[in-house]
Scaffold this motif. Structure first.
Motif, PDB file in Angstrom:
ATOM      1  N   ASN A  56       0.805  -1.230   0.000  1.00 15.94           N
ATOM      2  CA  ASN A  56       0.000   0.000   0.000  1.00 15.94           C
ATOM      3  C   ASN A  56       0.835   1.276   0.000  1.00 15.94           C
ATOM      4  O   ASN A  56       0.525   2.241   0.698  1.00 15.94           O
ATOM      5  N   GLY A  57       1.905   1.265  -0.750  1.00 17.50           N
ATOM      6  CA  GLY A  57       2.726   2.457  -0.877  1.00 17.50           C
ATOM      7  C   GLY A  57       3.700   2.689   0.256  1.00 17.50           C
ATOM      8  O   GLY A  57       4.380   3.723   0.288  1.00 17.50           O
ATOM      9  N   ILE A  58       3.780   1.769   1.213  1.00 13.89           N
ATOM     10  CA  ILE A  58       4.747   1.878   2.303  1.00 13.89           C
ATOM     11  C   ILE A  58       5.539   0.579   2.369  1.00 13.89           C
ATOM     12  O   ILE A  58       5.306  -0.351   1.602  1.00 13.89           O
ATOM     13  N   GLN A  59       6.499   0.518   3.286  1.00 13.47           N
ATOM     14  CA  GLN A  59       7.262  -0.696   3.522  1.00 13.47           C
ATOM     15  C   GLN A  59       6.765  -1.349   4.807  1.00 13.47           C
ATOM     16  O   GLN A  59       6.688  -0.698   5.855  1.00 13.47           O
ATOM     17  N   VAL A  60       6.409  -2.617   4.724  1.00  7.52           N
ATOM     18  CA  VAL A  60       5.942  -3.360   5.890  1.00  7.52           C
ATOM     19  C   VAL A  60       6.900  -4.513   6.153  1.00  7.52           C
ATOM     20  O   VAL A  60       7.205  -5.300   5.246  1.00  7.52           O
ATOM     21  N   CYS A  61       7.377  -4.590   7.377  1.00  7.55           N
ATOM     22  CA  CYS A  61       8.275  -5.668   7.775  1.00  7.55           C
ATOM     23  C   CYS A  61       7.438  -6.859   8.229  1.00  7.55           C
ATOM     24  O   CYS A  61       6.530  -6.702   9.057  1.00  7.55           O
ATOM     25  N   LEU A  62       7.737  -8.034   7.695  1.00 14.12           N
ATOM     26  CA  LEU A  62       6.986  -9.221   8.068  1.00 14.12           C
ATOM     27  C   LEU A  62       7.928 -10.401   8.215  1.00 14.12           C
ATOM     28  O   LEU A  62       9.074 -10.386   7.754  1.00 14.12           O
ATOM     29  N   GLU A  63       7.438 -11.442   8.874  1.00 11.97           N
ATOM     30  CA  GLU A  63       8.213 -12.657   9.084  1.00 11.97           C
ATOM     31  C   GLU A  63       7.263 -13.843   8.986  1.00 11.97           C
ATOM     32  O   GLU A  63       6.094 -13.748   9.402  1.00 11.97           O
ATOM     33  N   THR A  64       7.751 -14.952   8.447  1.00 11.65           N
ATOM     34  CA  THR A  64       6.916 -16.140   8.322  1.00 11.65           C
ATOM     35  C   THR A  64       7.570 -17.324   9.022  1.00 11.65           C
ATOM     36  O   THR A  64       8.792 -17.379   9.192  1.00 11.65           O
ATOM     37  N   PHE A  65       6.713 -18.267   9.420  1.00 12.01           N
ATOM     38  CA  PHE A  65       7.150 -19.508  10.057  1.00 12.01           C
ATOM     39  C   PHE A  65       6.429 -20.653   9.369  1.00 12.01           C
ATOM     40  O   PHE A  65       5.237 -20.548   9.073  1.00 12.01           O
ATOM     41  N   GLY A  66       7.128 -21.769   9.142  1.00 14.83           N
ATOM     42  CA  GLY A  66       6.478 -22.944   8.593  1.00 14.83           C
ATOM     43  C   GLY A  66       6.555 -23.027   7.084  1.00 14.83           C
ATOM     44  O   GLY A  66       7.274 -22.272   6.425  1.00 14.83           O
ATOM     45  N   GLU A  67       5.763 -23.953   6.555  1.00 19.84           N
ATOM     46  CA  GLU A  67       5.795 -24.268   5.128  1.00 19.84           C
ATOM     47  C   GLU A  67       4.730 -23.493   4.370  1.00 19.84           C
ATOM     48  O   GLU A  67       3.568 -23.432   4.782  1.00 19.84           O
ATOM     49  N   ARG A  68       5.112 -22.941   3.235  1.00 17.15           N
ATOM     50  CA  ARG A  68       4.162 -22.166   2.422  1.00 17.15           C
ATOM     51  C   ARG A  68       3.010 -23.031   1.905  1.00 17.15           C
ATOM     52  O   ARG A  68       1.966 -22.501   1.525  1.00 17.15           O
ATOM     53  N   THR A  69       3.193 -24.328   1.891  1.00 13.52           N
ATOM     54  CA  THR A  69       2.135 -25.217   1.402  1.00 13.52           C
ATOM     55  C   THR A  69       1.060 -25.457   2.469  1.00 13.52           C
ATOM     56  O   THR A  69      -0.002 -26.009   2.155  1.00 13.52           O
ATOM     57  N   ASP A  70       1.318 -25.061   3.716  1.00 13.89           N
ATOM     58  CA  ASP A  70       0.323 -25.215   4.779  1.00 13.89           C
ATOM     59  C   ASP A  70      -0.685 -24.067   4.738  1.00 13.89           C
ATOM     60  O   ASP A  70      -0.404 -23.004   4.169  1.00 13.89           O
ATOM     61  N   PRO A  71      -1.862 -24.258   5.332  1.00 11.84           N
ATOM     62  CA  PRO A  71      -2.850 -23.176   5.370  1.00 11.84           C
ATOM     63  C   PRO A  71      -2.276 -21.930   6.047  1.00 11.84           C
ATOM     64  O   PRO A  71      -1.688 -22.016   7.126  1.00 11.84           O
ATOM     65  N   PRO A  72      -2.415 -20.760   5.433  1.00 13.92           N
ATOM     66  CA  PRO A  72      -1.831 -19.532   5.995  1.00 13.92           C
ATOM     67  C   PRO A  72      -2.615 -19.022   7.202  1.00 13.92           C
ATOM     68  O   PRO A  72      -3.847 -19.113   7.247  1.00 13.92           O
ATOM     69  N   LEU A  73      -1.884 -18.477   8.158  1.00 11.64           N
ATOM     70  CA  LEU A  73      -2.475 -17.888   9.363  1.00 11.64           C
ATOM     71  C   LEU A  73      -1.807 -16.538   9.602  1.00 11.64           C
ATOM     72  O   LEU A  73      -0.580 -16.467   9.736  1.00 11.64           O
ATOM     73  N   LEU A  74      -2.593 -15.476   9.625  1.00  9.48           N
ATOM     74  CA  LEU A  74      -2.076 -14.121   9.800  1.00  9.48           C
ATOM     75  C   LEU A  74      -2.348 -13.645  11.227  1.00  9.48           C
ATOM     76  O   LEU A  74      -3.483 -13.654  11.694  1.00  9.48           O
ATOM     77  N   LEU A  75      -1.280 -13.219  11.916  1.00 10.35           N
ATOM     78  CA  LEU A  75      -1.372 -12.678  13.262  1.00 10.35           C
ATOM     79  C   LEU A  75      -1.433 -11.156  13.187  1.00 10.35           C
ATOM     80  O   LEU A  75      -0.535 -10.523  12.612  1.00 10.35           O
TER      81      LEU A  75
END
Length: 292
Positions: A4-23
């Motif tokens: 959205n026009g800014i920089q957002v820092c994010l981190e992921t855990f686990g396998e991309r093939t698993d169902p995604p969960l956003l905290l």
């Protein structure tokens, strides 16, 4: 990542093939509040876990005081994180402000929500709810002949630019909102130091998030939510007393309310992780099951 026009820092855990969960973290809170081990245990349960810094927190873009963005912008940042990772829909787990953002996504972009978990949050002001506003503490004062609710502004006299006083202020805030299971001082200090060291300006973040608020009310639209919904709420939460989660459970069809005994207005402490992880990773609530 660009969002959205800014920089957002994010981190992921686990396998991309698993169902995604956003905290989705709380007001003026970076992703650090979601404990590393908690995220790893979610991933071990078969989820591709995503946590991120809200704008003005952590390593995401920092704005000047009074930047003028809104709760809708914060919601769009969450959706933008999913877009940046190529995730069409996710399990949403929102705490406090994050729970309000998750509710808004569920009513405005229902196709993006697999399930909804709302922790220590509110549907807004119902007819019987105690009025609690963003960034303000509600204090119930017993007077004859009834209980009067007074609103007290947070302690903003802390110098949030000074590491020592800011860390002490964060620790004091966590303790004041917590309960018997709130982490001890050394653990809180490590968390507070990490939050401070990753933040550009704690004072500005707190001001801007308070000004942004939750966005326009969505309470009247919550009966249209179709995602299986779990509501987790501490029995000692003073910011959102019991009528708030009960109202959520009443208005969201098929939702399930689970009480966290001895927990305040806080990220679920380690003592209740087994319960919280079991609830989040368990089978989705049956849409036909009445709310607790």
């Amino acid at each position: 990542m660009p969002v959205n026009g800014i920089q957002v820092c994010l981190e992921t855990f686990g396998e991309r093939t698993d169902p995604p969960l956003l905290l989705l973290a709380g007001e003026a809170s970076s992703m650090d509040w979601w404990d590393d081990e908690f995220c790893r245990r979610l991933a071990a349960g078969g989820r591709f876990v995503i946590r991120y810094d809200h704008r003005d927190t952590g390593r995401s873009t920092s704005f000047p005081a009074g930047a003028g963005y809104s709760g809708a912008d914060l919601m769009n940042d969450a959706l933008g994180v999913l877009d940046a990772l190529g995730v069409p829909a996710a399990h949403l787990v929102g705490l406090s402000l994050g729970g309000a953002l998750a509710q808004r996504i569920a009513v405005e972009q229902p196709h993006r929500v697999l399930t909804l978990t709302l922790i220590a949050t509110s549907a807004g002001l119902g007819p019987d709810a105690v009025p609690v506003l963003a960034g303000v503490t509600a204090v119930a004062v017993r007077t004859a002949p009834a209980t009067e609710v007074r609103l007290r502004a947070p302690a903003d006299e802390i110098d949030w630019s000074d590491r020592r006083t800011a860390v002490a202020g964060l620790i004091a805030e966590i303790r004041s909102r917590g309960g018997p299971f709130t982490p001890d001082e050394p653990q809180l200090r490590r968390l507070a130091e990490r939050v401070f060291d990753r933040s550009a300006n704690l004072a500005t973040a707190r001001l801007n998030h308070r000004l942004a608020g939750f966005g326009p009310p969505v309470r009247d639209r919550l009966p249209a939510v179709t995602a299986p919904t779990l509501i987790l709420h501490g029995t000692l939460d003073q910011r959102f007393p019991p009528e708030h989660p009960r109202e959520l459970a009443r208005v969201i069809p098929g939702s399930r309310l689970v009480w966290l005994e001895g927990v305040g207005h806080e990220v679920p402490p380690r003592a209740v992780w087994n319960q919280v992880l079991t609830e989040i990773l368990g089978e989705p609530a049956d849409p036909l099951t009445p709310a607790a």
